[in-house]
Scaffold this active site. Structure first.
Site, mmCIF file in Angstrom:
data_model
loop_
_atom_site.group_PDB
_atom_site.id
_atom_site.type_symbol
_atom_site.label_atom_id
_atom_site.label_comp_id
_atom_site.label_asym_id
_atom_site.label_seq_id
_atom_site.Cartn_x
_atom_site.Cartn_y
_atom_site.Cartn_z
ATOM 1 N N TYR A 130 0.817 -1.208 0.000
ATOM 2 C CA TYR A 130 0.000 0.000 0.000
ATOM 3 C C TYR A 130 0.855 1.265 0.000
ATOM 4 O O TYR A 130 0.395 2.344 0.346
ATOM 5 C CB TYR A 130 -0.939 0.019 1.213
ATOM 6 N N LYS A 176 5.555 -13.943 4.729
ATOM 7 C CA LYS A 176 5.703 -14.922 3.645
ATOM 8 C C LYS A 176 7.174 -14.918 3.215
ATOM 9 O O LYS A 176 7.499 -14.774 2.027
ATOM 10 C CB LYS A 176 4.752 -14.544 2.491
ATOM 11 N N ASP A 209 -0.491 -17.778 4.703
ATOM 12 C CA ASP A 209 -1.586 -18.669 4.284
ATOM 13 C C ASP A 209 -1.992 -19.600 5.419
ATOM 14 O O ASP A 209 -3.183 -19.844 5.659
ATOM 15 C CB ASP A 209 -1.238 -19.443 3.004
ATOM 16 N N ASP A 233 -4.596 -6.284 6.498
ATOM 17 C CA ASP A 233 -5.909 -5.861 6.009
ATOM 18 C C ASP A 233 -6.809 -7.084 5.840
ATOM 19 O O ASP A 233 -7.941 -7.126 6.322
ATOM 20 C CB ASP A 233 -5.716 -5.122 4.671
ATOM 21 N N ASP A 237 -9.974 -8.915 8.632
ATOM 22 C CA ASP A 237 -11.375 -9.166 8.272
ATOM 23 C C ASP A 237 -11.768 -10.614 8.547
ATOM 24 O O ASP A 237 -12.899 -10.896 8.953
ATOM 25 C CB ASP A 237 -11.637 -8.833 6.791
HETATM 26 MG MG MG Z 1 -10.088 -3.642 4.876
#
Ligand code: MG
Ligand code: NAI
Length: 337
Positions: A130, A176, A209, A233, A237
């Site tokens: 980002y 990762k 993962d 991010d 969730d």
């Molecule tokens: Mg989000």
């Protein structure tokens, strides 16, 4: 000393849930001094700016802000930039805290036998994928993933400071590095180096993962998770499902001497204006501000107990299977403060 807060309701259900959070905050913190400010899509259409200078000035003056949600245009609109992303950059709000605590009744519907989930995900908020370095090069669309040692160390300090004060005192580094040995190798090693200064905290690590699978299946094993921007991010969730979903999930953007609390959800145009948005995410976000910015743990505890007590008592909005309105849930939470 009064506590100063800039309140930015934004668009859609932000206009409905933020007043609820303010009401609860005022009940818990009588010396709160509030200023309102404008941002978002409606603001852009009215003023030509999604984040007016006056709003930035008010946030700067207060040091703390409570942000609702904004609507984004579906297609690129000249001059429009997401106000929350602008503020994260402008104020260098480098840590994004996203706690999840299980809702027992919700979880028992989902998996039968709930586990005591109580975790906090600490997401690096300024770099990674980002960092805003996306470009076209011939027929290749390229996004650069930027990781620095300094940014990794400062997010690590946030994670270890949190873990040190928690019961289980465990930090899981999610990365990762097997595929991205330079970027994620640097992140992991920098976090581990900071962790060496916290001998009371147990450190482990997990590939992203595997972490996604574990968060979906065995979330109780996690205490503090520290990870890079995109992974954080997505994983937050996944974790939020255990806490009752989008209507409940809170977050805090934290920098040096500044913080902006915001519920994880967006402006929810599908339910906006109906008076049924869940105010718990906004109220729990306000509690994060109280706990981590103003350092008033006892006040934050009272707000959180009032929220969870209300939900468990059955006073719930439709997203949690109830029939209460936004205002009814907020009134019950305020009553319990
Ligand atoms: Mg989000
Ligand atoms: P959303 O979070 O607004 O809604 C997703 C689903 O969750 C909808 O069905 C909605 O009704 C439900 N929901 C969300 N919050 C709720 C609450 N408090 N109570 C009950 N139900 C709730 O995400 P969506 O639909 O992808 O985006 C809608 C708009 O919000 C878009 O313009 C998007 O760009 C923006 N957005 C803004 C964010 C922000 O300001 N930080 C974050 C995410 C989306």
């Amino acid at each position: 000393m009064a506590h100063h807060l800039c309140v930015i309701p934004g668009d859609g259900i932000g206009q409905e849930v933020i007043p609820c959070a303010v009401e609860v905050l005022q009940r818990a913190l009588p010396d709160l001094a509030i200023v309102e400010a404008d941002a978002g899509w409606a603001c852009f259409q009215r003023t030509g700016s999604a984040l007016p200078e006056e709003t930035l000035a008010r946030v700067t003056a207060c040091g703390a802000a409570l942000f609702g949600a904004v609507s984004s245009p579906k297609h690129k609109v000249e001059g429009y930039r997401s106000p929350i992303i602008q503020m994260r950059q402008r104020f260098d709000l480098y840590a994004n805290l996203r706690p999840t605590r299980i809702l027992w009744s919700q979880a028992s519907q989902m998996i039968g036998r709930p586990q005591p989930v109580d975790l906090i995900l600490v997401r690096e908020n300024t770099q990674g994928l980002y960092a805003g370095r996306e470009r076209m090069q011939g027929d290749e669309a390229i996004a650069e993933r930027v990781i620095t040692r300094a940014a990794s160390e400062r997010i690590a300090r946030v994670a270890f400071e949190l873990a040190r004060k928690r019961e289980r005192k465990r930090v899981t580094i999610v990365h990762k590095a097997n595929i991205l040995p330079l970027t994620d190798g640097l992140f992991r090693d920098a976090v581990r180096a900071v962790g060496a200064g916290y001998p009371e905290v147990t450190i482990d690590e997990m590939l992203v993962d595997t972490a996604a699978m574990m968060l979906a299946s065995k979330p109780a094993q996690f205490d503090v998770i520290v990870t890079t921007n995109l992974f954080g991010d997505i994983l937050s969730d996944v974790a939020a499902v255990w806490g009752g979903g989008m209507g409940v999930a809170p977050s805090l953007n934290l920098g040096e001497g500044m913080a902006i609390a915001e519920p994880v959800h967006g402006s929810a145009p599908d339910i906006a204006g109906q008076g049924i948005a869940n105010p718990c995410g906004a109220i729990l976000s306000a509690a994060l501000l109280v706990r981590h910015y103003w350092k008033l743990a006892d006040v934050a505890d009272r707000i959180e107990r009032a929220v969870y007590g209300t939900i468990e008592s059955g006073v719930r909005t439709p997203d949690l299977g109830g029939q209460a309105t936004t205002r009814e849930v907020a009134a019950e939470i305020a009553r319990r403060i």
